[in-house]
Motif scaffolding. Structure first.
Motif, PDB file in Angstrom:
ATOM      1  N   SER A   1     -12.567  -2.621 -24.107  1.00  0.00           N
ATOM      2  CA  SER A   1     -13.882  -2.786 -23.496  1.00  0.00           C
ATOM      3  C   SER A   1     -13.807  -3.451 -22.137  1.00  0.00           C
ATOM      4  O   SER A   1     -14.501  -3.046 -21.195  1.00  0.00           O
ATOM      5  CB  SER A   1     -14.784  -3.604 -24.429  1.00  0.00           C
ATOM      6  OG  SER A   1     -16.046  -3.844 -23.835  1.00  0.00           O
ATOM      7  N   GLY A   2     -12.983  -4.480 -22.015  1.00  0.00           N
ATOM      8  CA  GLY A   2     -12.891  -5.171 -20.740  1.00  0.00           C
ATOM      9  C   GLY A   2     -12.358  -4.279 -19.635  1.00  0.00           C
ATOM     10  O   GLY A   2     -12.831  -4.316 -18.497  1.00  0.00           O
ATOM     11  N   ILE A   3     -11.348  -3.447 -19.976  1.00  0.00           N
ATOM     12  CA  ILE A   3     -10.774  -2.551 -18.979  1.00  0.00           C
ATOM     13  C   ILE A   3     -11.792  -1.515 -18.533  1.00  0.00           C
ATOM     14  O   ILE A   3     -11.927  -1.206 -17.344  1.00  0.00           O
ATOM     15  CB  ILE A   3      -9.518  -1.872 -19.557  1.00  0.00           C
ATOM     16  CG1 ILE A   3      -8.464  -2.925 -19.914  1.00  0.00           C
ATOM     17  CG2 ILE A   3      -8.950  -0.857 -18.584  1.00  0.00           C
ATOM     18  CD1 ILE A   3      -7.244  -2.366 -20.617  1.00  0.00           C
ATOM     19  N   ILE A   4     -12.546  -0.969 -19.486  1.00  0.00           N
ATOM     20  CA  ILE A   4     -13.562   0.028 -19.144  1.00  0.00           C
ATOM     21  C   ILE A   4     -14.704  -0.610 -18.362  1.00  0.00           C
ATOM     22  O   ILE A   4     -15.171  -0.076 -17.351  1.00  0.00           O
ATOM     23  CB  ILE A   4     -14.099   0.700 -20.425  1.00  0.00           C
ATOM     24  CG1 ILE A   4     -12.973   1.440 -21.147  1.00  0.00           C
ATOM     25  CG2 ILE A   4     -15.239   1.657 -20.097  1.00  0.00           C
ATOM     26  CD1 ILE A   4     -13.371   1.981 -22.498  1.00  0.00           C
ATOM     27  N   GLY A   5     -15.149  -1.774 -18.815  1.00  0.00           N
ATOM     28  CA  GLY A   5     -16.273  -2.441 -18.160  1.00  0.00           C
ATOM     29  C   GLY A   5     -15.976  -2.854 -16.736  1.00  0.00           C
ATOM     30  O   GLY A   5     -16.883  -2.947 -15.900  1.00  0.00           O
ATOM     31  N   GLU A   6     -14.698  -3.116 -16.431  1.00  0.00           N
ATOM     32  CA  GLU A   6     -14.325  -3.515 -15.077  1.00  0.00           C
ATOM     33  C   GLU A   6     -14.486  -2.375 -14.085  1.00  0.00           C
ATOM     34  O   GLU A   6     -14.599  -2.596 -12.877  1.00  0.00           O
ATOM     35  CB  GLU A   6     -12.868  -3.980 -15.077  1.00  0.00           C
ATOM     36  CG  GLU A   6     -12.536  -5.005 -14.025  1.00  0.00           C
ATOM     37  CD  GLU A   6     -13.085  -6.373 -14.355  1.00  0.00           C
ATOM     38  OE1 GLU A   6     -14.106  -6.753 -13.742  1.00  0.00           O
ATOM     39  OE2 GLU A   6     -12.523  -7.066 -15.216  1.00  0.00           O
ATOM     40  N   ARG A   7     -14.536  -1.150 -14.587  1.00  0.00           N
ATOM     41  CA  ARG A   7     -14.586   0.023 -13.730  1.00  0.00           C
ATOM     42  C   ARG A   7     -15.942   0.709 -13.734  1.00  0.00           C
ATOM     43  O   ARG A   7     -16.103   1.785 -13.139  1.00  0.00           O
ATOM     44  CB  ARG A   7     -13.505   1.018 -14.175  1.00  0.00           C
ATOM     45  CG  ARG A   7     -12.095   0.530 -13.876  1.00  0.00           C
ATOM     46  CD  ARG A   7     -11.050   1.136 -14.766  1.00  0.00           C
ATOM     47  NE  ARG A   7      -9.700   0.708 -14.361  1.00  0.00           N
ATOM     48  CZ  ARG A   7      -9.157  -0.447 -14.691  1.00  0.00           C
ATOM     49  NH1 ARG A   7      -9.840  -1.309 -15.432  1.00  0.00           N
ATOM     50  NH2 ARG A   7      -7.944  -0.762 -14.288  1.00  0.00           N
ATOM     51  N   LEU A   8     -16.913   0.129 -14.410  1.00  0.00           N
ATOM     52  CA  LEU A   8     -18.259   0.690 -14.478  1.00  0.00           C
ATOM     53  C   LEU A   8     -19.276  -0.366 -14.051  1.00  0.00           C
ATOM     54  O   LEU A   8     -19.007  -1.563 -14.139  1.00  0.00           O
ATOM     55  CB  LEU A   8     -18.578   1.153 -15.903  1.00  0.00           C
ATOM     56  CG  LEU A   8     -17.746   2.320 -16.463  1.00  0.00           C
ATOM     57  CD1 LEU A   8     -18.119   2.565 -17.919  1.00  0.00           C
ATOM     58  CD2 LEU A   8     -17.944   3.576 -15.636  1.00  0.00           C
TER      59      LEU A   8
END
Length: 493
Positions: A73-80
């Motif tokens: 989640s953190g990796i995805i959220g950093e890019r959105l």
């Protein structure tokens, strides 16, 4: 709010309906009906003898999915965009919460259905914590971040209280509404979040600049912007008041009809926006590994303490309602106290270490004090609960925000969500393991459970001491259990 209904509804999924079956005597056979435990009383499939394992499977499926999903989640959220990511997470969380309640409406008795809903809900709820910590971290600097995030973190207790009240209101008549109503509220708040959330203070400046630019006079029709001119000139009007940065006009050199003095300015081409940090890059930030492992044991203690406290006080024959209220109070007070102390001292690790050091003897004191009645138990609970939950609250909020904006990142702000997810995801592993260990050890006596909590508390303290020594420039020869791991991570590319 969505996590509390399941703990309230458990009593309805498996009711205490296994009455003692007594063979009716000749005199009473016509007057007293025989009660059979196999009749419709509990909600299938939780009417079986292994109902504890089935209910536990739902809890652990949620916690394991949450722990695993947090790293992604953190990796995805950093890019959105945070606003979009958080909105989607809240809408889907509301959907799956309602879906659990619809199992009652449509008479679903499949264990696989409820396990699936719990797993899906655990995954989508991982969008929440990294997003909100990132947003709060964007708005508030390090100066008073501990106090502000300590106050803000109390929303978790407010949500637990509201979730308990809503679920408790419907549980006896229609336990499906215990999930549907909170689910609808969460989805509605997701819509509000999408409409009104401002991710960063700079978003206000951009909006203000765009509004001011639209109200200014139009530029010359041949002006092509920055890319159309090598030299740019800043317009100054003599006698006019000083203009703010968002109302100054940039004019091209060949612009005509401008009868005001101009002064050449140097326009420095801005570098490309820094890319989001990778998972391994986040692990290499000093302190992330240490605080993650510390939170694993701190959250183990906190969740075990909170999950098993109701059963423990029931076994001690103490009124549970005053203690339940005290439990929520100590969670709020512990987080705020830890935040204030860390702001004053300027050392998050030292604050957590002191609280964990004091928590170990108070845990043992609580087990002893509970034998002396309600008053002493409440007093010791407030002290013990505050010391246990203070480090947990501080690490998941202010510490995560500090590490996500660490000086080693050189101004790259696109690491906060990933760092928060790594720390909280590791802590969630402890949250899943702690109650399981408590369930196994409680069969040998409650003393074993408290010994396990004190051991975990000591291990959390150990990693904090290691981190504090490294950041303060420890002398050679001082034991550093993570030195080899940090060296390995630094060399990994």
């Amino acid at each position: 709010m969505s996590r509390k209904p399941i703990s309230i509804v458990k009593s309805e999924l498996h009711k205490n309906c296994s009455h003692v079956m007594e063979a009716p005597s000749e005199s009473s056979s016509s007057q007293q009906p025989v009660l059979h435990p196999e009749l419709d009383c509990s909600w299938k499939p939780f009417d079986r003898n292994n109902y504890k394992q089935l209910l536990g499977a739902m809890d652990y499926s949620f916690l394991c999915a949450y722990a695993i999903g947090m790293y992604l989640s953190g990796i995805i959220g950093e890019r959105l965009p945070i606003r979009l990511y958080l909105t989607v997470g809240m809408l889907t969380s509301g959907l799956f919460t309602c879906l659990f309640g619809l199992g009652y409406v449509y008479d679903v008795h499949s264990l696989g259905f409820y396990i699936f809903v719990q797993v899906a809900n655990g995954l989508v709820q991982t969008t929440g914590w990294p997003s909100v910590v990132t947003c709060i971290g964007n708005w508030f600097g390090k100066g008073r971040r501990g106090l502000i995030m300590g106050l803000w973190n109390s929303h978790t207790s407010v949500g637990n209280i509201l979730g308990s009240l809503i679920a408790g209101y419907y549980v006896s008549s229609n336990w499906g509404l215990s999930f549907i109503v909170p689910g609808v509220i969460i989805a509605a708040m997701g819509v509000i979040c999408f409409l009104f959330l401002i991710e960063h203070p700079n978003d206000l400046k951009i909006a203000s600049a765009q509004s001011s630019a639209s109200s200014n006079q139009k530029l010359h029709k041949n002006w092509n912007g920055v890319n159309g001119h090598k030299d740019l000139y800043l317009q100054y009007k003599p006698g006019a008041k000083a203009q703010s940065w968002d109302t100054e006009l940039l004019l091209g050199q060949e612009s005509i009809g401008v009868c005001v003095p101009v002064q050449q300015v140097v326009v420095v081409k801005s570098e490309a926006e820094p890319s989001a940090i990778s998972f391994m890059g986040a692990l290499r930030i000093p302190g992330v590994v240490e605080f993650s492992l510390c939170l694993l044991f701190a959250k183990l203690v906190s969740y075990t303490f909170l999950f098993w406290l109701p059963l423990y006080i029931t076994k001690q024959k103490i009124k549970s309602r005053p203690l339940s209220i005290s439990m929520f109070v100590c969670v709020c007070v512990g987080g705020i106290l830890a935040g204030v102390l860390s702001d004053k001292m300027g050392k998050r690790a030292t604050t957590c270490a002191v609280m964990l050091l004091l928590a170990a003897p108070t845990l043992y004191g609580f087990s002893m004090m509970s034998q002396f009645g309600l008053g002493p138990t409440i007093g010791m609970l407030l002290v013990c609960g505050g010391l246990v939950n203070g480090p947990y609250a501080l690490i998941t909020t202010a510490v995560s925000a500090d590490l996500g904006t660490h000086k080693s990142l050189k101004g790259n702000a696109r690491a906060l969500s990933t760092v928060t997810a790594i720390i909280d995801g590791t802590g969630s592993v402890g949250a899943a393991v702690g109650p399981l260990l408590a369930g196994l050890l409680s069969a040998q006596g409650w003393d074993q459970v408290f010994y396990m909590l004190m051991t975990a508390d000591f291990l959390a303290l150990l990693y904090l001491v290691s981190e504090d020594l490294q950041t303060s420039g420890s002398q050679p020869g001082i034991w550093d259990p993570l030195g080899g791991l940090n060296t390995l991570l630094k060399d990994f590319k």
